[in-house]
Design a protein around this motif. Sequence first.
Motif, PDB file in Angstrom:
ATOM      1  N   LEU A   1      84.133 -80.574  -2.821  1.00  0.00           N
ATOM      2  CA  LEU A   1      84.063 -80.098  -1.180  1.00  0.00           C
ATOM      3  C   LEU A   1      83.363 -78.940  -1.169  1.00  0.00           C
ATOM      4  O   LEU A   1      82.202 -78.495  -0.404  1.00  0.00           O
ATOM      5  CB  LEU A   1      85.193 -80.589  -0.096  1.00  0.00           C
ATOM      6  N   LEU A   2      83.884 -77.859  -1.571  1.00  0.00           N
ATOM      7  CA  LEU A   2      83.606 -76.500  -1.532  1.00  0.00           C
ATOM      8  C   LEU A   2      82.437 -76.234  -2.191  1.00  0.00           C
ATOM      9  O   LEU A   2      81.378 -75.813  -1.623  1.00  0.00           O
ATOM     10  CB  LEU A   2      84.823 -75.490  -2.136  1.00  0.00           C
ATOM     11  N   ASN A   3      82.243 -76.735  -3.449  1.00  0.00           N
ATOM     12  CA  ASN A   3      80.963 -76.772  -4.184  1.00  0.00           C
ATOM     13  C   ASN A   3      79.531 -77.508  -3.340  1.00  0.00           C
ATOM     14  O   ASN A   3      78.543 -76.862  -3.252  1.00  0.00           O
ATOM     15  CB  ASN A   3      80.935 -77.290  -5.331  1.00  0.00           C
ATOM     16  N   PHE A   4      79.856 -78.666  -2.730  1.00  0.00           N
ATOM     17  CA  PHE A   4      79.049 -79.382  -1.923  1.00  0.00           C
ATOM     18  C   PHE A   4      78.746 -78.558  -0.624  1.00  0.00           C
ATOM     19  O   PHE A   4      77.551 -78.484  -0.482  1.00  0.00           O
ATOM     20  CB  PHE A   4      79.544 -80.582  -1.496  1.00  0.00           C
ATOM     21  N   LEU A   5      79.396 -77.861   0.101  1.00  0.00           N
ATOM     22  CA  LEU A   5      79.248 -77.238   1.159  1.00  0.00           C
ATOM     23  C   LEU A   5      78.378 -75.885   0.860  1.00  0.00           C
ATOM     24  O   LEU A   5      77.473 -75.483   1.540  1.00  0.00           O
ATOM     25  CB  LEU A   5      80.536 -76.833   1.823  1.00  0.00           C
ATOM     26  N   MET A   6      78.686 -75.207  -0.397  1.00  0.00           N
ATOM     27  CA  MET A   6      77.974 -73.970  -0.692  1.00  0.00           C
ATOM     28  C   MET A   6      76.437 -74.480  -0.953  1.00  0.00           C
ATOM     29  O   MET A   6      75.529 -73.881  -0.727  1.00  0.00           O
ATOM     30  CB  MET A   6      78.590 -73.367  -1.964  1.00  0.00           C
ATOM     31  N   ALA A   7      76.424 -75.561  -1.886  1.00  0.00           N
ATOM     32  CA  ALA A   7      75.119 -76.123  -2.428  1.00  0.00           C
ATOM     33  C   ALA A   7      74.329 -76.611  -1.066  1.00  0.00           C
ATOM     34  O   ALA A   7      73.136 -76.303  -1.058  1.00  0.00           O
ATOM     35  CB  ALA A   7      75.074 -77.135  -3.088  1.00  0.00           C
ATOM     36  N   LEU A   8      74.828 -77.074  -0.010  1.00  0.00           N
ATOM     37  CA  LEU A   8      74.194 -77.725   1.144  1.00  0.00           C
ATOM     38  C   LEU A   8      73.795 -76.446   1.864  1.00  0.00           C
ATOM     39  O   LEU A   8      72.574 -76.400   2.404  1.00  0.00           O
ATOM     40  CB  LEU A   8      75.109 -78.332   2.152  1.00  0.00           C
ATOM     41  N   SER A   9      74.506 -75.197   2.015  1.00  0.00           N
ATOM     42  CA  SER A   9      74.093 -74.071   2.773  1.00  0.00           C
ATOM     43  C   SER A   9      73.029 -73.480   2.038  1.00  0.00           C
ATOM     44  O   SER A   9      72.044 -73.061   2.913  1.00  0.00           O
ATOM     45  CB  SER A   9      75.434 -73.245   2.740  1.00  0.00           C
ATOM     46  N   ILE A  10      73.034 -73.435   0.783  1.00  0.00           N
ATOM     47  CA  ILE A  10      71.839 -72.603   0.056  1.00  0.00           C
ATOM     48  C   ILE A  10      70.542 -73.398   0.095  1.00  0.00           C
ATOM     49  O   ILE A  10      69.687 -73.056   0.488  1.00  0.00           O
ATOM     50  CB  ILE A  10      71.990 -72.231  -1.393  1.00  0.00           C
ATOM     51  N   GLY A  11      70.790 -74.721   0.012  1.00  0.00           N
ATOM     52  CA  GLY A  11      69.631 -75.935   0.230  1.00  0.00           C
ATOM     53  C   GLY A  11      69.294 -75.503   1.572  1.00  0.00           C
ATOM     54  O   GLY A  11      67.942 -75.589   1.733  1.00  0.00           O
ATOM     55  N   LEU A  12      69.890 -75.888   2.686  1.00  0.00           N
ATOM     56  CA  LEU A  12      69.469 -75.787   3.988  1.00  0.00           C
ATOM     57  C   LEU A  12      68.789 -74.297   4.462  1.00  0.00           C
ATOM     58  O   LEU A  12      67.717 -74.220   5.010  1.00  0.00           O
ATOM     59  CB  LEU A  12      70.460 -76.113   5.140  1.00  0.00           C
ATOM     60  N   MET A  13      69.312 -73.288   3.901  1.00  0.00           N
ATOM     61  CA  MET A  13      68.870 -71.853   4.010  1.00  0.00           C
ATOM     62  C   MET A  13      67.238 -71.696   3.318  1.00  0.00           C
ATOM     63  O   MET A  13      66.530 -71.359   4.016  1.00  0.00           O
ATOM     64  CB  MET A  13      69.718 -70.981   3.264  1.00  0.00           C
ATOM     65  N   SER A  14      67.247 -72.324   2.208  1.00  0.00           N
ATOM     66  CA  SER A  14      66.032 -72.349   1.510  1.00  0.00           C
ATOM     67  C   SER A  14      64.820 -73.050   2.376  1.00  0.00           C
ATOM     68  O   SER A  14      63.770 -72.640   2.377  1.00  0.00           O
ATOM     69  CB  SER A  14      66.139 -72.841   0.034  1.00  0.00           C
ATOM     70  N   ILE A  15      65.335 -74.303   2.715  1.00  0.00           N
ATOM     71  CA  ILE A  15      64.527 -75.296   3.389  1.00  0.00           C
ATOM     72  C   ILE A  15      63.877 -74.515   4.898  1.00  0.00           C
ATOM     73  O   ILE A  15      62.512 -74.121   5.155  1.00  0.00           O
ATOM     74  CB  ILE A  15      65.127 -76.579   3.977  1.00  0.00           C
ATOM     75  N   PHE A  16      64.808 -73.741   5.505  1.00  0.00           N
ATOM     76  CA  PHE A  16      64.604 -73.298   6.689  1.00  0.00           C
ATOM     77  C   PHE A  16      63.711 -71.976   6.601  1.00  0.00           C
ATOM     78  O   PHE A  16      62.721 -71.814   7.367  1.00  0.00           O
ATOM     79  CB  PHE A  16      65.790 -72.848   7.515  1.00  0.00           C
TER      80      PHE A  16
END
Length: 177
Positions: A11-26
């Motif tokens: 869950l922790l790894n998923f949340l960090m990956a989701l954060s960096i993915g969304l940051m990159s997209i935005f």
Amino acid sequence: MRIRSIILEKLLNFLMALSIGLMSIFVFGNVILRYVFNSGLTWSEELARFLFVWMTFLGAIGALKDNKHLGVDLLLRKLPPNLYKLIYVIGQIVILFLLLIILHGSWKMTLLNVNNYSPAIGLPLSSIFLVGIVMSVCMWAIVIYRTYCVWFKKEQSNEIGKSTEFEVFVKQRGNKK
């Protein structure tokens, strides 16, 4: 206990990956919108900044869990095991105290900013300071568990607090002799 640890790690790894993915997209999307269409999203930079803050604090939890925080233990390794345990536990108590200070400050800032909202997306600013509370509580649990293992469990006390790089170095030197 082990299954819960694996689920929390994923869950922790998923949340960090989701954060960096969304940051990159935005951020990338906003750059494209600005330079190609001469307009941008007012909220994308702010949301990327908030995601970066959360990702940083979640990464600190992951680093502590994996024992990847910077530490100098060159002198500690030369101590007898009982003295090493004692100094390790004292260090963990200092860490707990510092986490308590972070928890207290984050709690005060969260309560102070409940009615304040970010200008672009209208998100309560307390949600940004909440990450300090989450980080402190999670790190407290990790530090308490490690301290318990070092102090009471003989089979695990040699594994806690030692960096993997050092162990690899020692094994390599042992093989050369």
